[in-house]
Scaffold this motif. Structure first.
Motif, PDB file in Angstrom:
ATOM      1  N   ALA A 289       0.815  -1.214   0.000  1.00  0.00           N
ATOM      2  CA  ALA A 289       0.000   0.000   0.000  1.00  0.00           C
ATOM      3  C   ALA A 289       0.847   1.261   0.000  1.00  0.00           C
ATOM      4  O   ALA A 289       0.379   2.337  -0.402  1.00  0.00           O
ATOM      5  CB  ALA A 289      -0.920   0.010   1.217  1.00  0.00           C
ATOM      6  N   TYR A 290       2.111   1.168   0.426  1.00  0.00           N
ATOM      7  CA  TYR A 290       2.979   2.345   0.514  1.00  0.00           C
ATOM      8  C   TYR A 290       4.230   2.233  -0.358  1.00  0.00           C
ATOM      9  O   TYR A 290       4.588   3.178  -1.041  1.00  0.00           O
ATOM     10  CB  TYR A 290       3.380   2.596   1.963  1.00  0.00           C
ATOM     11  N   GLU A 291       4.945   1.120  -0.289  1.00  0.00           N
ATOM     12  CA  GLU A 291       6.192   0.960  -1.045  1.00  0.00           C
ATOM     13  C   GLU A 291       7.095   2.185  -0.853  1.00  0.00           C
ATOM     14  O   GLU A 291       7.591   2.784  -1.803  1.00  0.00           O
ATOM     15  CB  GLU A 291       5.897   0.743  -2.527  1.00  0.00           C
ATOM     16  N   LEU A 292       7.294   2.546   0.405  1.00  0.00           N
ATOM     17  CA  LEU A 292       8.004   3.775   0.747  1.00  0.00           C
ATOM     18  C   LEU A 292       9.515   3.621   0.621  1.00  0.00           C
ATOM     19  O   LEU A 292      10.126   2.738   1.240  1.00  0.00           O
ATOM     20  CB  LEU A 292       7.653   4.190   2.183  1.00  0.00           C
ATOM     21  N   THR A 293      10.122   4.485  -0.172  1.00  0.00           N
ATOM     22  CA  THR A 293      11.572   4.573  -0.199  1.00  0.00           C
ATOM     23  C   THR A 293      12.029   5.161   1.136  1.00  0.00           C
ATOM     24  O   THR A 293      11.494   6.165   1.598  1.00  0.00           O
ATOM     25  CB  THR A 293      12.040   5.481  -1.358  1.00  0.00           C
ATOM     26  N   SER A 294      13.015   4.523   1.756  1.00  0.00           N
ATOM     27  CA  SER A 294      13.415   4.957   3.094  1.00  0.00           C
ATOM     28  C   SER A 294      14.900   4.704   3.311  1.00  0.00           C
ATOM     29  O   SER A 294      15.594   4.184   2.437  1.00  0.00           O
ATOM     30  CB  SER A 294      12.584   4.218   4.155  1.00  0.00           C
ATOM     31  N   TYR A 295      15.359   5.082   4.481  1.00  0.00           N
ATOM     32  CA  TYR A 295      16.755   4.866   4.862  1.00  0.00           C
ATOM     33  C   TYR A 295      16.762   4.111   6.182  1.00  0.00           C
ATOM     34  O   TYR A 295      16.129   4.529   7.158  1.00  0.00           O
ATOM     35  CB  TYR A 295      17.500   6.187   4.993  1.00  0.00           C
TER      36      TYR A 295
END
Length: 331
Positions: A289-295
């Motif tokens: 639902a998000y597929e958030l690019t993150s660190y």
């Protein structure tokens, strides 16, 4: 109720002195294997366990560590606390969790921790100001303090954190290569004098690429609701042609709140109309639902370093460690 067995009773049952019993339950103490076994067998028969409170009076240590937390709305906190308490317990240290928020005075909480004779205090939150920790009521005998997983320049208080400068350099390089040119940054509460340094590094690296004026969105707290409100305020006040094309958020929970508002209330495609990046790589951020690019921060390594400092296995000092960029479809 049966009276608790004493060291004196165990000593009599084992045929040894009381001090031999104490040594048998003291890690590293000098005692023969034969004497230790006699004491342990007698202790088991009498259902005896050492009185740690009494021992703390003699050794001036309690084997207790206080952990101060103030932003429980951030889901990144729970898995870190799980790993932290596991490592501390493996060293024989008991963790006491103290909830610090706007309703509690930090100085009085720290003084209370001192009165309870904690061996160390871990600051694992966002609202710790230099002026608070420099309060004259916190004398030189105060338990050593450590800041976990955030930037800090508080004199005498070591911070164990992810290298923010390196992290933001990697993030900006990645976004620039993807073609983004109108960056924005969402920060948490700006009232903190020891605020996270990510916003500064983010703007600085964009400036090095010839892009000035990073738009700033301010969330009042580190929560999805605060992230949503900050995004709503910005998108409502800014025309579509003037909006940023990529939003870096100080942590993942702010990013998820911003993404929800951008898509559901303003009909924006992510990343087609607005790319979004977070920091921490929480589990829900990787959901479809998000597929958030993150660190991702090197949590285990940071915790290991801090526990080593608390237990005296390494010098107490500022430590920064390298994390890793986790690219996904949100940017």
């Amino acid at each position: 109720m049966r009276k608790r067995a004493t060291a004196k009773e165990v000593a009599a049952a084992a045929g040894v002195s009381k001090w031999t019993v104490i040594r048998a339950f003291t890690p590293g103490a000098s005692i023969t294997d034969a004497s230790r076994q006699k004491v342990l067998q007698a202790a088991e028969a009498l259902n005896y366990s050492p009185n740690l409170l009494a021992r703390s009076l003699a050794t001036n240590t309690t084997h207790q560590v206080a952990v101060f937390v103030d932003d429980f709305a951030n889901p990144h906190k729970l898995p870190v606390l799980e790993r932290l308490t596991e490592r501390l317990q493996a060293e024989g240290l008991l963790t006491v969790l103290i909830n610090i928020n706007r309703h509690f005075d930090h100085v009085h909480a720290l003084i209370n921790a001192d009165q309870r004779q904690f061996d160390a205090v871990i600051l694992f939150g966002t609202a710790f100001r230099e002026e608070t920790l420099g309060d004259r009521r916190l004398g030189p005998g105060f338990p050593p303090m450590f800041v976990l997983a955030r930037d800090s320049q508080i004199p005498g208080v070591p911070a164990i954190a992810c290298n923010a400068e390196l992290a933001l350099s990697e993030i900006v390089d990645y976004l620039f290569d993807k073609g983004y040119r109108r960056p924005g940054f969402m920060t948490g509460a700006r009232t903190l004098s020891t605020a996270l340094g990510r916003r500064h590094h983010y703007a600085n690296f964009w400036r090095r690429k010839g892009i000035e004026g990073v738009a700033e969105l301010v969330a009042e707290r580190y929560s999805a609701q605060a992230g949503a409100e900050a995004a709503r305020t910005y998108l409502s006040a800014t025309s579509p042609t003037s909006r940023i094309d990529v939003l870096m958020c100080e942590n993942d929970i702010l990013a998820l709140g911003a993404m929800d508002v951008a898509r559901s209330e303003f009909g924006l495609g992510v990343p087609q109309n607005l790319a979004i990046v977070g920091f921490d790589n929480i589990e829900v951020g990787g959901a479809p639902a998000y597929e958030l690019t993150s660190y991702e921060q090197p949590t285990d390594e940071m915790i290991n370093a801090m526990v080593a400092m608390i237990t005296g296995k390494r010098d107490a000092e500022m430590v920064v460690m390298q994390g890793r960029l986790v690219p996904r479809s949100s940017a």
